[in-house]
Design a protein around this motif. Structure first.
Motif, PDB file in Angstrom:
ATOM      1  N   ASP A  44       6.608   1.990  -6.343  1.00  0.00           N
ATOM      2  CA  ASP A  44       6.540   1.972  -4.877  1.00  0.00           C
ATOM      3  C   ASP A  44       5.110   1.965  -4.357  1.00  0.00           C
ATOM      4  O   ASP A  44       4.784   1.226  -3.412  1.00  0.00           O
ATOM      5  CB  ASP A  44       7.294   3.172  -4.293  1.00  0.00           C
TER       6      ASP A  44
ATOM      7  N   ASP B 260       3.689  -1.525  -4.894  1.00  0.00           N
ATOM      8  CA  ASP B 260       4.391  -2.496  -4.067  1.00  0.00           C
ATOM      9  C   ASP B 260       3.983  -2.371  -2.603  1.00  0.00           C
ATOM     10  O   ASP B 260       3.687  -3.378  -1.930  1.00  0.00           O
ATOM     11  CB  ASP B 260       5.894  -2.294  -4.222  1.00  0.00           C
ATOM     12  N   ASP B 261       3.946  -1.138  -2.109  1.00  0.00           N
ATOM     13  CA  ASP B 261       3.562  -0.912  -0.712  1.00  0.00           C
ATOM     14  C   ASP B 261       2.130  -1.347  -0.435  1.00  0.00           C
ATOM     15  O   ASP B 261       1.789  -1.709   0.703  1.00  0.00           O
ATOM     16  CB  ASP B 261       3.736   0.568  -0.340  1.00  0.00           C
TER      17      ASP B 261
END
Length: 497
Positions: A250, A253-254
């Motif tokens: 995450d 990805d963020d």
């Protein structure tokens, strides 16, 4: 000025990266290190969690370091602090407590998280685990499992993979009645063929584990039990979910870093941002699979050599796979690619597949050879054969002409075996034979450490790290230590090593 390296993740791989950096740069002249761990616990040996569940070890005993480790290594360590975002333009990580930390190089060692299938009742409305449900991934999970799985109770384990079976065997050893539900036709389908799975299921059954294949959980209700898709209901007190893991991607990805079933990395463990790196289970490299500690350790070593400048040519090119089931009374190893059968895409005339099956005694052996080299194997209940096979797999040496002897563990008579197997005559074992795969420790490295003063098992492990990974080689290290203590000086000469 030292390069500011921030490490996100204080698990086994993140901790190993720190150790490798300090091995190259003990005074901290080239690299300052700051580590953030979301778990409140300092780094511990996650591979031994199943032994904690089984009662063979305490939670405190699997810690990797003593309390002043970070101070002595000139490391800023903050546990229980989660990194919430990466500000790539500013080269800062943002923390859950509202502060931030600058970096010159960022290392993501965030590992993976347990996956909970979309079965009714496993999760509460707020997304937390429901009453009576536990996952099996970290030390807090162990405490929850032991709280739910009390002696005399009944527990369902969802998942017949490596971790699920280890959890089931550990609970049975504590007097818990366990049923394993697996949605596939056979156990450990990524590592075992149907024949080996059948023998394993029978062996687990004799130990008290009820195995149900091709069955999925449908609904969990603490008052009623676990409803299954075959129409049955299991009257159990708790559910342990071990249905697989997902890489923790995450953060990357963020932040706009390339992700595809893991953080994409090259041979230098670099991501699509040249100041951000990823190692361990969160990383996706074409040369390995996630879930094993040895690839993460090797990646940590490569990246530490690169970022300190100690080994600018270092590259990670993949790790040959050896998977071991760590469950009491079951000795299982899967090596390389053991699922190849005649007629497979690359199974040409040079491919040999040999099997030995003895379900009554819980034994199964399969070896896959190509051009007289071992490329895959399944060894269940045959530890001597497993050790010889792993040695041949590691060395890449031609296999003996007597294939049956190899299959039965008699191909190397009188020789010591390694990689977690028994050690019969260490004097005959080649110096380069791997004893500890996780840390790439050979017999020669143990002999060198012994000559330098590490003259017991604890000292050998501390100096070489042998036995500090998955733990399957501890008996081999102990056997070599006993041999060294009793050996005549002539046996320890260069010729014997």
């Amino acid at each position: 000025m030292p390069r500011r390296i921030v490490i996100v993740g204080h698990g086994m791989v993140g901790a190993r990266f720190v150790e490798e950096v300090r091995r190259h740069d003990p005074a901290g002249e080239r690299a300052s290190l700051t580590v953030f761990g979301a778990e409140s616990h300092p780094a511990y040996n996650r591979v031994l969690l199943s032994t904690v569940v089984a009662g063979g070890l305490t939670a405190a005993s699997i810690g990797l370091h003593d309390p002043d480790w970070a101070t002595r290594r000139r490391v800023t360590l903050r546990t229980g602090v989660a990194v919430t975002a990466i500000d790539r333009p500013a080269r800062r990580v943002l923390l859950a407590d509202g502060t931030s930390e600058p970096y010159d190089e960022l290392v993501l060692a965030t590992g993976s998280r347990a996956w909970v299938p979309p079965t009714d009742g496993l999760l509460a409305e707020d997304g937390a685990l429901a009453d009576g449900v536990a996952t099996f991934r970290d030390l807090d999970d162990c405490a929850r499992i032991l709280e739910l799985g009390r002696p005399g109770g009944r527990v369902a384990v969802l998942g017949g993979g490596l971790l699920g079976l280890e959890a089931a065997r550990g609970l049975v050893g504590r007097g818990v009645r366990v049923t394993v539900l697996h949605p596939h036709p056979h156990l450990m389908e990524r590592q075992l063929d149907p024949g080996a799975s059948g023998v394993l299921a029978a062996a687990l059954g004799k130990l008290g584990v009820d195995v149900r294949l091709n069955v999925m959980a449908k609904r969990w209700t603490p008052e009623l039990g676990l409803e299954c898709d075959d129409g049955t209901t299991l009257s159990v007190d708790a559910v342990v979910v071990s249905a697989g893991v997902r890489p923790e991607t995450d953060l990357a990805d963020d932040a706009g870093i390339a992700v595809d079933r893991g953080i994409l990395v090259d041979d230098r463990m670099g991501t699509s941002d040249d100041r951000v790196h990823a190692i361990g289970d969160c990383a996706r490299h074409p040369g390995t699979v996630s879930g094993l500690v040895q690839p993460g350790f090797e990646q940590a070593e490569v990246l530490a050599g690169l970022l300190t400048g100690a080994d600018p040519a270092a590259r990670y090119l993949g790790t040959p796979l050896v998977t071991r089931l760590k469950a009491r009374d079951i000795d299982l190893a899967a090596v390389g690619d053991p699922l190849v059968e005649p007629g497979a895409e690359w199974a040409d005339a040079s491919v040999e597949v040999l099997r030995f099956e003895d379900p009554f005694r819980g034994r199964y052996a399969k070896i896959v050879l190509r051009h007289d080299r071992l490329v895959g194997a399944i060894m269940l209940g045959v530890p001597d054969a497993a050790a010889s096979v792993i040695q041949l797999f590691d060395s890449g040496a031609p296999v003996p002409s007597d294939r049956l002897a190899l299959l039965l563990g008699r191909a190397l008579p009188g020789e010591a075996t390694s990689a977690g197997g028994p050690v019969g005559s260490p004097a005959l074992l080649p110096s380069g034979a791997l004893i500890c795969r996780c840390n790439t420790v050979s017999k020669g490295a143990l002999l060198t450490a012994w000559r330098a003063g590490a003259t017991d098992v604890a000292a050998l492990s501390k100096v070489t790290r042998a036995g500090t990974g998955c733990g399957s080689c501890q008996s081999a290290v102990s056997g070599i230590c006993d041999w060294l203590a009793a050996a005549e000086p002539a046996e320890l000469g260069e010729g014997a090593a």
